[in-house]
Design an enzyme around this catalytic site. Structure first.
Site, PDB file in Angstrom:
ATOM      1  N   GLN A  90      -8.940 -57.336 111.214  1.00 18.06           N
ATOM      2  CA  GLN A  90      -7.685 -57.556 110.498  1.00 18.06           C
ATOM      3  C   GLN A  90      -7.741 -59.171 110.339  1.00 18.06           C
ATOM      4  OE1 GLN A  90      -4.142 -55.723 111.451  1.00 18.06           O
ATOM      5  NE2 GLN A  90      -3.149 -56.438 109.515  1.00 18.06           N
ATOM      6  N   PHE A  91      -8.278 -59.610 109.584  1.00 22.48           N
ATOM      7  CA  PHE A  91      -8.324 -61.230 109.018  1.00 22.48           C
ATOM      8  C   PHE A  91      -7.041 -61.790 108.787  1.00 22.48           C
ATOM      9  CE2 PHE A  91      -8.593 -59.799 104.536  1.00 22.48           C
ATOM     10  CZ  PHE A  91      -8.138 -60.854 103.982  1.00 22.48           C
ATOM     11  N   THR A  92      -5.968 -60.821 108.312  1.00 28.19           N
ATOM     12  CA  THR A  92      -4.697 -61.235 108.058  1.00 28.19           C
ATOM     13  C   THR A  92      -3.791 -61.690 109.119  1.00 28.19           C
ATOM     14  OG1 THR A  92      -3.826 -58.893 108.083  1.00 28.19           O
ATOM     15  CG2 THR A  92      -4.378 -59.848 105.763  1.00 28.19           C
TER      16      THR A  92
END
Length: 153
Positions: free
Chosen positions: A80-82
Site C-alpha cells: 500500500q504505497f499510500t
C-alpha cells in the site's frame, strides 16, 4: 529505505481483485506495507522480526502476550504505497517519497519471503499494483503502526 507497516490483528481478512478472491486468512495479522526509497536488508530483517514476534494476541488471562507464531495465526500482506503519502502541503497527498514500482515490488516480495522463512508458514499476498478490495474483521480492535525509522538499527 523506510518501510511503514500497519499491522492489524484480525479474526479474518481477504483480498479480492476484479471480483476474484486472491487470498484469505482466518485469525492472524493483516499487514499493509508501504515502501520508500533506499532499500536496505537490515531494515527489512528488523521489521520481519518485529512483526513475527509482536505479542498482540491474548494469553489465557486475556493479556496480549502471544505472537502470531504462538497462536498459529495466518498472515496476509498487502502492498500500500499510500502509507508513505506526504500530506504537509495542501489537500492532495504527494507520493514522491514512495519507492519506484520495481523497487517497491522487490522489497514487498522480499519482506513476504523473509516473513515466510521466519514463521515457517506461507504468507498470503495481495496483487501488487492492482486495485484491491480488502475485507477484514479487526479483532480488538488492535492496530499497530511501525516505521523502520523508529527502530531499525
Amino acid at each position: 529505505m523506510t518501510v511503514k507497516a500497519v499491522i492489524q490483528r484480525v479474526a479474518m481478512a481477504s483480498v479480492t481483485v476484479e471480483e476474484r478472491l486472491v487470498s484469505e486468512i482466518g485469525a492472524g495479522l493483516l499487514i499493509l506495507l508501504g515502501v520508500q526509497e533506499n532499500d536496505t536488508e537490515r531494515e527489512l530483517d528488523w521489521l520481519v522480526g518485529e512483526v513475527s514476534r509482536l505479542r498482540i494476541f491474548p494469553d489465557d488471562e486475556g493479556a496480549m502476550n502471544r505472537s502470531v507464531q504462538d497462536v498459529g495465526g495466518g498472515i496476509l500482506v498487502v502492498s500500500q504505497f499510500t502509507l508513505v503519502a506526504d500530506t504537509r502541503k495542501g489537500n492532495r497527498p504527494s507520493f514522491i517519497r514512495a519507492a519506484a514500482p520495481g523497487m517497491a515490488r522487490q522489497s514487498y516480495e522480499e519482506f513476504c519471503h523473509r516473513l515466510e522463512r521466519e514463521t515457517g508458514k506461507p504468507v498470503g499476498r495481495g496483487v501488487f499494483g492492482a486495485h484491491m478490495k480488502i475485507s477484514l474483521v479487526n479483532d480488538g480492535p488492535v492496530t499497530i503502526c511501525m516505521d523502520t525509522r523508529d527502530g531499525a538499527p
